[in-house]
Scaffold this motif. Structure first.
Motif, PDB file in Angstrom:
ATOM      1  N   TYR A  78       0.796  -1.226   0.000  1.00 32.38           N
ATOM      2  CA  TYR A  78       0.000   0.000   0.000  1.00 32.38           C
ATOM      3  C   TYR A  78       0.827   1.274   0.000  1.00 32.38           C
ATOM      4  CZ  TYR A  78       0.882   0.176   5.036  1.00 32.38           C
ATOM      5  OH  TYR A  78       1.489   0.231   6.253  1.00 32.38           O
ATOM      6  N   ALA A  79       2.070   1.201   0.552  1.00 32.07           N
ATOM      7  CA  ALA A  79       2.883   2.407   0.632  1.00 32.07           C
ATOM      8  C   ALA A  79       3.840   2.548  -0.549  1.00 32.07           C
ATOM      9  CB  ALA A  79       3.661   2.423   1.936  1.00 32.07           C
ATOM     10  N   SER A  80       3.878   1.556  -1.432  1.00 28.22           N
ATOM     11  CA  SER A  80       4.732   1.593  -2.623  1.00 28.22           C
ATOM     12  C   SER A  80       4.015   0.796  -3.697  1.00 28.22           C
ATOM     13  CB  SER A  80       6.109   0.976  -2.320  1.00 28.22           C
ATOM     14  OG  SER A  80       6.895   0.904  -3.496  1.00 28.22           O
ATOM     15  N   ASP A  81       3.124   1.486  -4.445  1.00 27.76           N
ATOM     16  CA  ASP A  81       2.130   0.743  -5.194  1.00 27.76           C
ATOM     17  C   ASP A  81       2.472   0.452  -6.644  1.00 27.76           C
ATOM     18  OD1 ASP A  81       1.808   3.246  -6.236  1.00 27.76           O
ATOM     19  OD2 ASP A  81      -0.248   3.528  -5.542  1.00 27.76           O
ATOM     20  N   ALA A  82       3.650   0.878  -7.124  1.00 29.09           N
ATOM     21  CA  ALA A  82       3.999   0.559  -8.511  1.00 29.09           C
ATOM     22  C   ALA A  82       5.503   0.632  -8.723  1.00 29.09           C
ATOM     23  CB  ALA A  82       3.294   1.497  -9.477  1.00 29.09           C
ATOM     24  N   THR A  83       6.098  -0.499  -9.104  1.00 30.77           N
ATOM     25  CA  THR A  83       7.523  -0.541  -9.429  1.00 30.77           C
ATOM     26  C   THR A  83       7.829  -1.852 -10.120  1.00 30.77           C
ATOM     27  OG1 THR A  83       9.779  -0.358  -8.542  1.00 30.77           O
ATOM     28  CG2 THR A  83       8.193  -1.540  -7.197  1.00 30.77           C
TER      29      THR A  83
ATOM     30  N   ALA B 217      -2.013  -5.948  13.262  1.00 33.60           N
ATOM     31  CA  ALA B 217      -0.557  -5.841  13.106  1.00 33.60           C
ATOM     32  C   ALA B 217       0.171  -5.784  14.439  1.00 33.60           C
ATOM     33  CB  ALA B 217      -0.204  -4.607  12.282  1.00 33.60           C
ATOM     34  N   THR B 218      -0.499  -5.286  15.472  1.00 34.07           N
ATOM     35  CA  THR B 218       0.176  -5.132  16.763  1.00 34.07           C
ATOM     36  C   THR B 218      -0.214  -6.230  17.749  1.00 34.07           C
ATOM     37  OG1 THR B 218      -1.555  -3.678  17.594  1.00 34.07           O
ATOM     38  CG2 THR B 218       0.301  -2.637  16.463  1.00 34.07           C
ATOM     39  N   VAL B 219      -0.884  -7.252  17.235  1.00 33.97           N
ATOM     40  CA  VAL B 219      -1.338  -8.352  18.085  1.00 33.97           C
ATOM     41  C   VAL B 219      -0.574  -9.613  17.698  1.00 33.97           C
ATOM     42  CG1 VAL B 219      -3.340  -9.710  18.779  1.00 33.97           C
ATOM     43  CG2 VAL B 219      -3.618  -7.299  18.166  1.00 33.97           C
ATOM     44  N   THR B 220      -0.099 -10.354  18.698  1.00 34.00           N
ATOM     45  CA  THR B 220       0.643 -11.583  18.377  1.00 34.00           C
ATOM     46  C   THR B 220      -0.155 -12.839  18.694  1.00 34.00           C
ATOM     47  OG1 THR B 220       1.672 -11.530  20.558  1.00 34.00           O
ATOM     48  CG2 THR B 220       2.890 -10.510  18.723  1.00 34.00           C
ATOM     49  N   THR B 221      -1.412 -12.656  19.065  1.00 31.26           N
ATOM     50  CA  THR B 221      -2.220 -13.810  19.450  1.00 31.26           C
ATOM     51  C   THR B 221      -3.467 -13.948  18.579  1.00 31.26           C
ATOM     52  OG1 THR B 221      -3.358 -12.415  21.064  1.00 31.26           O
ATOM     53  CG2 THR B 221      -1.484 -13.701  21.861  1.00 31.26           C
ATOM     54  N   SER B 222      -3.477 -13.259  17.444  1.00 30.80           N
ATOM     55  CA  SER B 222      -4.690 -13.220  16.643  1.00 30.80           C
ATOM     56  C   SER B 222      -4.811 -14.432  15.713  1.00 30.80           C
ATOM     57  CB  SER B 222      -4.722 -11.940  15.801  1.00 30.80           C
ATOM     58  OG  SER B 222      -5.831 -11.975  14.920  1.00 30.80           O
ATOM     59  N   SER B 223      -6.000 -15.012  15.704  1.00 25.79           N
ATOM     60  CA  SER B 223      -6.291 -16.056  14.721  1.00 25.79           C
ATOM     61  C   SER B 223      -7.354 -15.582  13.731  1.00 25.79           C
ATOM     62  CB  SER B 223      -6.747 -17.332  15.420  1.00 25.79           C
ATOM     63  OG  SER B 223      -7.887 -17.071  16.224  1.00 25.79           O
ATOM     64  N   VAL B 224      -7.580 -14.263  13.710  1.00 26.41           N
ATOM     65  CA  VAL B 224      -8.616 -13.697  12.833  1.00 26.41           C
ATOM     66  C   VAL B 224      -8.294 -13.987  11.365  1.00 26.41           C
ATOM     67  CG1 VAL B 224      -9.671 -11.550  12.011  1.00 26.41           C
ATOM     68  CG2 VAL B 224      -9.295 -11.899  14.460  1.00 26.41           C
TER      69      VAL B 224
ATOM     70  N   GLU C 193      17.586  -5.927   6.509  1.00 25.57           N
ATOM     71  CA  GLU C 193      16.534  -5.957   5.499  1.00 25.57           C
ATOM     72  C   GLU C 193      15.472  -7.007   5.810  1.00 25.57           C
ATOM     73  OE1 GLU C 193      18.386  -4.750   1.303  1.00 25.57           O
ATOM     74  OE2 GLU C 193      19.298  -6.504   2.207  1.00 25.57           O
ATOM     75  N   ARG C 194      15.632  -7.685   6.931  1.00 27.62           N
ATOM     76  CA  ARG C 194      14.678  -8.735   7.249  1.00 27.62           C
ATOM     77  C   ARG C 194      13.313  -8.179   7.617  1.00 27.62           C
ATOM     78  NH1 ARG C 194      15.866 -13.679  10.810  1.00 27.62           N
ATOM     79  NH2 ARG C 194      13.886 -14.172   9.822  1.00 27.62           N
ATOM     80  N   TYR C 195      13.281  -6.931   8.021  1.00 27.46           N
ATOM     81  CA  TYR C 195      12.018  -6.353   8.446  1.00 27.46           C
ATOM     82  C   TYR C 195      11.758  -5.065   7.674  1.00 27.46           C
ATOM     83  CZ  TYR C 195      12.690  -9.549  12.278  1.00 27.46           C
ATOM     84  OH  TYR C 195      12.909 -10.667  13.004  1.00 27.46           O
ATOM     85  N   PHE C 196      10.516  -4.858   7.364  1.00 28.99           N
ATOM     86  CA  PHE C 196      10.186  -3.551   6.800  1.00 28.99           C
ATOM     87  C   PHE C 196       9.228  -2.845   7.744  1.00 28.99           C
ATOM     88  CE2 PHE C 196       6.044  -4.890   5.460  1.00 28.99           C
ATOM     89  CZ  PHE C 196       6.183  -6.180   4.966  1.00 28.99           C
ATOM     90  N   TRP C 197       9.414  -1.577   7.820  1.00 29.08           N
ATOM     91  CA  TRP C 197       8.543  -0.731   8.634  1.00 29.08           C
ATOM     92  C   TRP C 197       7.223  -0.540   7.903  1.00 29.08           C
ATOM     93  CZ3 TRP C 197       8.112   0.961  13.391  1.00 29.08           C
ATOM     94  CH2 TRP C 197       7.256   2.036  13.661  1.00 29.08           C
ATOM     95  N   LEU C 198       6.140  -0.701   8.633  1.00 25.24           N
ATOM     96  CA  LEU C 198       4.841  -0.484   8.029  1.00 25.24           C
ATOM     97  C   LEU C 198       4.387   0.937   8.295  1.00 25.24           C
ATOM     98  CD1 LEU C 198       3.024  -3.774   8.969  1.00 25.24           C
ATOM     99  CD2 LEU C 198       3.603  -3.002   6.678  1.00 25.24           C
ATOM    100  N   PRO C 199       4.390   1.779   7.279  1.00 23.65           N
ATOM    101  CA  PRO C 199       3.945   3.165   7.482  1.00 23.65           C
ATOM    102  C   PRO C 199       2.464   3.204   7.824  1.00 23.65           C
ATOM    103  CG  PRO C 199       5.021   2.847   5.355  1.00 23.65           C
ATOM    104  CD  PRO C 199       4.738   1.499   5.911  1.00 23.65           C
ATOM    105  N   PRO C 200       2.028   4.249   8.511  1.00 25.32           N
ATOM    106  CA  PRO C 200       0.602   4.367   8.813  1.00 25.32           C
ATOM    107  C   PRO C 200      -0.221   4.542   7.541  1.00 25.32           C
ATOM    108  CG  PRO C 200       1.765   6.389   9.379  1.00 25.32           C
ATOM    109  CD  PRO C 200       2.805   5.379   9.017  1.00 25.32           C
TER     110      PRO C 200
END
Ligand SMILES: [Ca+2]
Length: 203
Positions: free
Chosen positions: A68-73, A111-118, A194-201
């Motif tokens: 969503y934060a980089s939509d075309a490349t 994104a901020t929950v580590t117990t979600s099965s949704v 590079e293992r993680y990318f920051w998720l912009p709001p």
């Protein structure tokens, strides 16, 4: 479902007297030019926001990452981002380079929950892959898992062969998602940062 200029498809409707059943929409995908690929993500009422993430090789050793934060490349475009349930969220790929392409679905709502099965148990998330006028693959989110990242499939850029992954994993802390690695693909290993990318709001 048949519509001129669109890929035909079918789905089952659930009809129960005096009840409203959710997730009965069906997204039709326009017929693609040439051998372009289109990846369509749909889901139910919950969670509100799932995100498609697509990574792949570039002409350098770096990998591109469309979301969503980089939509075309690199010949890849996120045509549609949806954050109000159901989708569709659609990515079109019009260029392929040798190497591994990887498609993942992230549960941004959790994104901020580590117990979600949704994502696993409630979303009803489905990914359909179209090439030209043909639906070539369908994936349903695996059930009975905890996690907010569904690694759906990989595609070999040279042969176009699809390898199902269907792994549900979790993030260890808020706002980061493991960057898809290519350890098993013979590609240059990414450095640890590079293992993680920051998720912009979201805007
Ligand atoms: Ca989304």
């Amino acid at each position: 479902v048949t519509l001129s200029g669109y890929v035909s498809g079918s789905f089952n409707c659930v009809a129960v007297g005096a009840r409203t059943i959710s997730n009965q929409n069906y997204a039709v995908s326009p017929v693609l030019s040439g051998d372009s690929l289109r990846i369509v993500l749909t889901w139910g009422a919950n969670p509100v926001d799932l995100d498609a993430h697509f990574t792949g090789p570039t002409t350098s050793t770096a990998r591109f990452h469309v979301y969503y934060a980089s939509d075309a490349t690199n010949g890849v475009k996120l045509d549609l981002q949806d954050g109000t349930s159901y989708g569709p969220e659609t990515i079109t790929v019009s260029q392929f380079l040798p190497g591994v392409y990887r498609y993942s679905v992230h549960d941004y709502t959790n994104a901020t929950v580590t117990t979600s099965s949704v994502l696993s148990n409630l979303s009803g998330a489905q990914v359909r892959v179209f090439q030209g006028g043909t639906q070539i693959a369908t994936f349903n989110a695996p059930t009975g898992r905890v996690g907010n990242l569904w690694t759906v499939f990989e595609m070999d850029g040279a042969t176009r062969a699809i390898t199902p992954k269907n792994q549900i994993s979790n993030i260890a802390s808020s706002n980061v998602v493991p960057y898809p690695r290519d350890d098993d693909a013979g590609e240059p290993a990414l450095v640890e940062t590079e293992r993680y990318f920051w998720l912009p709001p979201k805007k």
